[in-house]
Design an enzyme around this catalytic site. Structure first.
Site, PDB file in Angstrom:
ATOM      1  N   VAL A 238       0.843  -1.193   0.000  1.00 24.31           N
ATOM      2  CA  VAL A 238       0.000   0.000   0.000  1.00 24.31           C
ATOM      3  C   VAL A 238       0.880   1.245   0.000  1.00 24.31           C
ATOM      4  CG1 VAL A 238      -0.276   0.003   2.527  1.00 24.31           C
ATOM      5  CG2 VAL A 238      -1.994   1.125   1.117  1.00 24.31           C
ATOM      6  N   GLY A 239       2.080   1.123   0.588  1.00 27.97           N
ATOM      7  CA  GLY A 239       3.027   2.243   0.584  1.00 27.97           C
ATOM      8  C   GLY A 239       3.792   2.260  -0.733  1.00 27.97           C
TER       9      GLY A 239
ATOM     10  N   ARG B 153      -9.267   4.531   6.561  1.00 26.06           N
ATOM     11  CA  ARG B 153      -9.985   3.255   6.545  1.00 26.06           C
ATOM     12  C   ARG B 153      -9.573   2.311   7.671  1.00 26.06           C
ATOM     13  NH1 ARG B 153      -9.439   4.143   0.792  1.00 26.06           N
ATOM     14  NH2 ARG B 153      -7.265   3.656   1.157  1.00 26.06           N
TER      15      ARG B 153
ATOM     16  N   HIS C 108       6.661  -6.012  11.788  1.00 27.10           N
ATOM     17  CA  HIS C 108       5.878  -5.485  10.664  1.00 27.10           C
ATOM     18  C   HIS C 108       5.074  -6.585   9.952  1.00 27.10           C
ATOM     19  CE1 HIS C 108       5.691  -1.920   7.668  1.00 27.10           C
ATOM     20  NE2 HIS C 108       4.529  -2.548   7.769  1.00 27.10           N
TER      21      HIS C 108
ATOM     22  N   SER D 175      -0.028  -6.792   7.688  1.00 30.86           N
ATOM     23  CA  SER D 175      -0.818  -7.345   6.574  1.00 30.86           C
ATOM     24  C   SER D 175      -0.551  -8.832   6.354  1.00 30.86           C
ATOM     25  CB  SER D 175      -0.508  -6.574   5.285  1.00 30.86           C
ATOM     26  OG  SER D 175       0.823  -6.808   4.866  1.00 30.86           O
TER      27      SER D 175
END
Lengths: 356, 356
Positions: A85-86, A173, A318, A321
């Site tokens: 997403v980044g 979101r 991290h 996700s």
């Protein structure tokens, strides 16, 4: 472009996307796939050589997409699609200049990161790292039960503690999905501080809709300044984008304003929280605990990092996700973005470079 | 009984209940309080001596309340009040025989244990023990990102995975509070197996009300046999009482029926899950992971315990009710129970010995 088999568009893929996703590319006989198949970071030299004449690239965040790489690819390159997403690793203006489209994978990781955020909030309050350590190190048999041993602040409201304020730095979101999950824990108030450039009229409408949806459990939802977020949050979620404008937003000054029994969760970007300040806040007990999935300078976070040494700091490498369902969705979307752009179609998730 | 100051009823308290609760007893000038003030398990000999002539006792689960202790107290004893929801340490028939009332602390720990249950479900799915270990041991800098590294099954439903079945062994207050928290994670189906002796008509009514409350998110809620709970649960919560009837309900046979990506949470009683069988299930990957707050034989669970050695087993040292808010409520209720019984009044939470 004629897809005649003699001049197939080449797609360079910098990591194996697994048996569920790779066939979306490899079973296409109108495309040539060049894959860095090793289970390691794609070699830069290999990439510079293999990208020559490529029409598309599917990359992950470890590949720097800069002028050098784009020049190596040459004028055939139509799209760079990242499974993330980044897009800090992509030099956007260089792609804009060359008219290369950019695909990314927003939205599909919202649920996975919201899950991790709730998990970290619970772990930070209930001393997961310390208490798991007691069992792991064989100290349980010697630990003495006491009425308040191992206690921490409770996420849920209860009879003698009827209100909870959750705060958000960033209210996009993922923050909204996190709030949704916290409603049945008895959260009564929500405050947030977000990008001051978004139009406030649309925020007002959105907030009224959210408040209505969670009424009567949720009593209030307010956009406030960061100072108020620091002072009033029982549980604070850092879920704001990275970059210079949010760097060290959570510093010593911010942390000193927080409540003694508050916890802080960072599942956004490591740069937003100043590590030394957070370590100090935990050591000197300005706040109760922390749960973080991201750390500034990651993955270069070793045993002697000040946060790794703090027992009240629950740290994940991290993995926000990192669920099968979400990574599958991200990999699929990355491929779909690439294929759509090669075919000259609308991409399912194309970065709008005008706002960058 | 005349509370005239010369013949004050004596209350023996076996642990210091802290500065918020002890004054409820010590500030009463019509009561004599005898406290085991040390931060250790109350010495049995001290207790046998000091309980003589007591009217009430406030105990924790480390005190065995048996005929010997009751005989030492003598006929003045009216009430034994325990700061716990379980009463395995109290020989109930001996108290019934002597007409001694029993106080306990149900309900007030429901939220704290439901919080821990959700936390453990998330931790078991998202590999919290393994991934936190990577950071703690300084391995993060050397870990290589890969599209599916560190992945586990996601608790929340998402686009490519639209249904989730949660199962419960035992479907009392804590299970229902856990289900409530899981609804916004997208749980679609709930199955449970519970005490076959409860009247099924009242269950039917209750289940219809729950289903209606969580509709349309929750599509089904069914009481089923344990076999079905094993086969169909994506996330299984063990929240059933202990005792002979539930001992080793989760054994090798049960675990072999579970789904490969399922996780199991035990925040009920350690005896319900056979430790060796669970360790084998994790080692041989019959299931994905486990999150447990209770272990058979606790606290004698050392480094070499088979579950402590399993990286997919997230273990907490029985901290389900260990939040400040809840322990405060439990301690307060234990004192209130004792005082009510001494005054001959209705106790806020008296054990109904007819059902025991």
């Amino acid at each position: 472009m004629p897809l005649d088999g003699t001049n197939k568009p080449k797609v360079v893929v910098t990591r194996d996307l697994g048996p569920d996703v790779m066939p979306l590319l490899t079973k296409r006989d109108d495309i040539e796939v060049v894959l860095w198949a090793d289970d390691s970071v794609c070699d830069r030299q290999w990439l510079l050589e293999n990208v020559k004449g490529a029409t598309g690239m599917v990359v992950v965040f470890s590949e720097l997409v800069d002028a050098e790489l784009l020049d190596a690819a040459g004028p055939s390159l139509k799209v760079v699609s990242t499974m993330s997403v980044g897009y800090e690793h992509i030099h956007v203006p260089e792609l804009v200049k060359r008219n290369i489209r950019i695909g990314y994978t927003p939205d599909v990781l919202t649920d996975a990161v919201a899950d991790i955020s709730v998990m970290l909030a619970l772990m930070a309050g209930r001393n997961a790292r310390e208490t798991m350590g007691i069992v792991r190190e064989g100290l349980w048999p010697r630990s003495i039960w006491a009425p308040f041993a191992f206690c921490g602040p409770q996420l849920s409201t209860s009879g003698n503690s009827a209100s909870r304020t959750v705060g958000f730095l960033g209210f996009g979101r993922i923050s909204q999905a996190t709030l949704k999950r916290l409603i049945p824990f008895g959260v009564t108030d929500c405050i947030y501080s977000s990008n001051p450039n978004s139009p406030s009229a649309s925020k007002k409408e959105r907030d009224e809709a959210i408040l209505k949806q969670y009424s009567p459990q949720l009593k209030s939802l307010r956009g406030v300044d960061t100072d108020t977020v620091a002072r009033e949050s029982d549980v604070l979620f850092v879920l704001t984008p990275g970059g210079p404008s949010t760097r060290h937003l959570v510093n010593e000054e911010f942390l000193r304003k927080m409540k003694e029994h508050s916890v802080i969760v960072n599942a956004g970007r490591g740069t937003v929280v100043e590590s030394d300040a957070l370590a100090k806040a935990l050591r000197e007990k300005w706040i109760w605990g922390a749960g973080i999935d991201v750390v500034e300078g990651e993955p270069n976070v070793g045993k002697d990092h000040p946060l790794v040494k703090e027992p009240r700091c629950n740290i994940l490498p991290h993995i926000g996700s990192a669920s099968f369902e979400t990574r599958l969705a991200m990999a699929t979307l990355a491929v779909d973005n690439c294929l759509a752009a090669i075919g000259g179609q609308n991409m399912p998730a194309e970065l709008d470079v005008r706002i960058d």
